[in-house]
Design a protein around this motif. Structure first.
Motif, short mmCIF file in Angstrom:
data_model
loop_
_atom_site.label_atom_id
_atom_site.label_comp_id
_atom_site.label_asym_id
_atom_site.label_seq_id
_atom_site.Cartn_x
_atom_site.Cartn_y
_atom_site.Cartn_z
N SER A 7 -9.57 -2.30 -2.44
CA SER A 7 -8.02 -2.78 -2.02
C SER A 7 -6.47 -2.30 -1.43
O SER A 7 -6.14 -1.74 -1.06
CB SER A 7 -7.19 -2.58 -3.65
OG SER A 7 -7.38 -1.16 -4.24
N ARG A 8 -7.99 -1.04 -0.89
CA ARG A 8 -7.21 -0.47 0.29
C ARG A 8 -6.84 -1.33 1.69
O ARG A 8 -7.84 -1.07 2.16
CB ARG A 8 -7.77 1.15 0.28
CG ARG A 8 -8.31 2.51 -1.09
CD ARG A 8 -8.28 3.31 -0.61
NE ARG A 8 -9.25 3.34 0.66
CZ ARG A 8 -9.43 4.64 1.81
NH1 ARG A 8 -8.01 4.85 1.47
NH2 ARG A 8 -10.34 4.70 2.45
N THR A 9 -5.40 -0.75 1.52
CA THR A 9 -5.55 -1.27 3.31
C THR A 9 -4.09 -0.35 3.96
O THR A 9 -3.95 0.14 3.49
CB THR A 9 -5.14 -2.99 3.46
OG1 THR A 9 -3.15 -2.93 2.19
CG2 THR A 9 -5.30 -4.32 2.55
N GLY A 10 -4.67 -0.61 5.50
CA GLY A 10 -4.00 0.39 6.32
C GLY A 10 -2.98 -0.93 6.95
O GLY A 10 -2.23 -1.42 6.78
N THR A 11 -2.58 -0.11 8.38
CA THR A 11 -1.01 -0.84 9.16
C THR A 11 -2.20 -1.97 9.14
O THR A 11 -3.25 -2.48 9.91
CB THR A 11 -1.43 -0.16 10.05
OG1 THR A 11 -1.03 1.64 10.21
CG2 THR A 11 -0.40 -0.35 11.27
#
Length: 399
Positions: free
Chosen positions: A301-305
């Motif tokens: 579930s980890r997302t960035g820019t």
């Protein structure tokens, strides 16, 4: 004792029978290859099935097939079985954002104020393909229309319905042809409105309903009050919802996007994260279909820019994906190409229609712009489809 030649075949046959009786994993009910049908010269923002007809609404002025152009002003109709464009061709002066059907009636919502020279302020009704005298109005655009239990529900960005104050939500009694007193008030745009058992689920960008905190996804009772027994906790836009007997599925945006499943108390049961917004949902049987502007399903579930999957991708999915009711990713992968992707999905129960700003499928090998239908029975990609002549044609050039 050795088996006789007459009996040796019993055991393989029995094995095949037992294998057939074993439970099989969930799988997409429709093919990944879209049916050959018309394309549009602008975004498709709403689709709806009415029997064997598919209605399509959006910001377009023409439909195309085999190099032939047919003028269509923000709305069109297709034969769901053959893919042929139908003669239905009213003139609307603005974009269509929502469609709903009931019986032989089609309800249309959008930026328009005039249809075929008749005043219709953001909402209108067609019966058997003809503009109906039904006259109601909204001060702004209904992003969602839904018919259930003899009522037409509207959600969007408006403050007045039929000269009465409303806070982005309204409903009409279709039997009495009257605006209902049901009037919950949200502090932001409503993107979907989905009736359930004893509730109406709202989603969008709001943070409060009737002055009480209710962020992005909430349930409202028949009297218009907030149902606090359903209490999900979201901080990002929810574009669309699908409600089953015991689950509420949400299409969410944010940094990346999610398909989320909630129980009827608003507890998150599972979510699947993508590297772009999920903007539309539909269900056929036990399969949940999702569309948006994602390219990958994230491994976590980890997302960035810009929504990038920080822990990598578990699967490539171009603008479309399918999940089981338990959140297991299916292999269904139409592979659409575009930046914005899918804006809307609708199902007939055996087929899936999609609208958006996509251009091609199957890695660029199939051209199908703005609209696609995935149909399990009788679809033929290479067949020739006649475009039926419209009752009247526009003479000005498309914008």
């Amino acid at each position: 004792m050795a088996l006789s030649k007459r009996r040796w075949w019993i055991f393989p046959a029995l094995a095949v029978l037992l294998w057939a009786l074993l439970p099989t994993p969930a799988f997409a009910a429709v093919p990944a290859t879209p049916m050959r049908t018309v394309s549009f010269n602008g975004p498709v923002r709403a689709v709806a099935y009415l029997g064997d007809t598919i209605y399509v609404g959006g910001d377009f002025t023409a439909a195309y097939l085999d190099g032939k152009r047919s003028w269509r002003s923000h709305i069109a109709a297709l034969n769901a079985k053959t893919g042929a464009l139908l003669p239905f061709a009213p003139e609307l002066d603005g974009t269509v954002h929502s469609l709903a059907v009931s019986g032989s009636d089609l309800y249309v919502g959008g930026y328009f104020t005039v249809i075929d020279g008749w005043k219709r302020r953001h909402i209108a009704r067609f019966t058997a393909g003809k503009l109906h005298p039904w006259r109601h109005s909204l001060s702004g655009v209904p992003r969602a229309l839904t018919v259930a239990d003899g009522k037409l529900y509207a959600g969007g960005s408006f403050t007045v319905a039929d000269d009465q104050a409303r806070g982005n939500v309204a409903a009409w009694d279709l039997t009495q042809d009257a605006l209902l007193p049901w009037a919950p008030v949200t502090d932001g745009t409503v993107r979907s409105i989905t009736p359930g058992v004893g509730r109406v689920y709202l989603s969008g960008v709001f943070n409060n309903i009737n002055g009480v905190q209710a962020r992005k996804l909430a349930a409202v009772r028949p009297d218009g009050s907030l149902d606090t027994a359903f209490a999900p906790k979201l901080s990002v836009i929810v574009y669309d919802t699908v409600v089953t007997h015991d689950r509420v599925y949400a299409a969410a945006g944010g940094s990346g996007g999610q398909v989320q499943a909630y129980d009827l108390s608003g507890n998150l049961r599972w979510e699947k994260t993508t590297d772009g917004d999920v903007q539309a949902l539909a269900a056929i049987g036990g399969t949940i279909y999702a569309g948006g502007h994602f390219e990958n399903v994230c491994a976590s579930s980890r997302t960035g820019t810009n929504g990038v999957c920080l822990d990598g991708s578990s699967a490539v999915r171009g603008k479309f994906l399918a999940l089981s009711a338990d959140g297991v990713l299916d292999g269904w992968d139409p592979g659409a190409d575009s930046t914005v992707g899918v804006w809307c999905l609708a199902t007939s129960g055996t087929a899936l229609a999609a609208g958006g700003e996509f251009l091609t499928f199957a890695g660029g090998t199939i051209q199908q712009r703005g609209f696609a239908q995935f149909r399990a029975l009788g679809f033929r990609r290479e067949s020739t489809i006649a475009v039926e002549t419209p009752r009247r044609a526009r003479r000005d050039s498309p914008s």
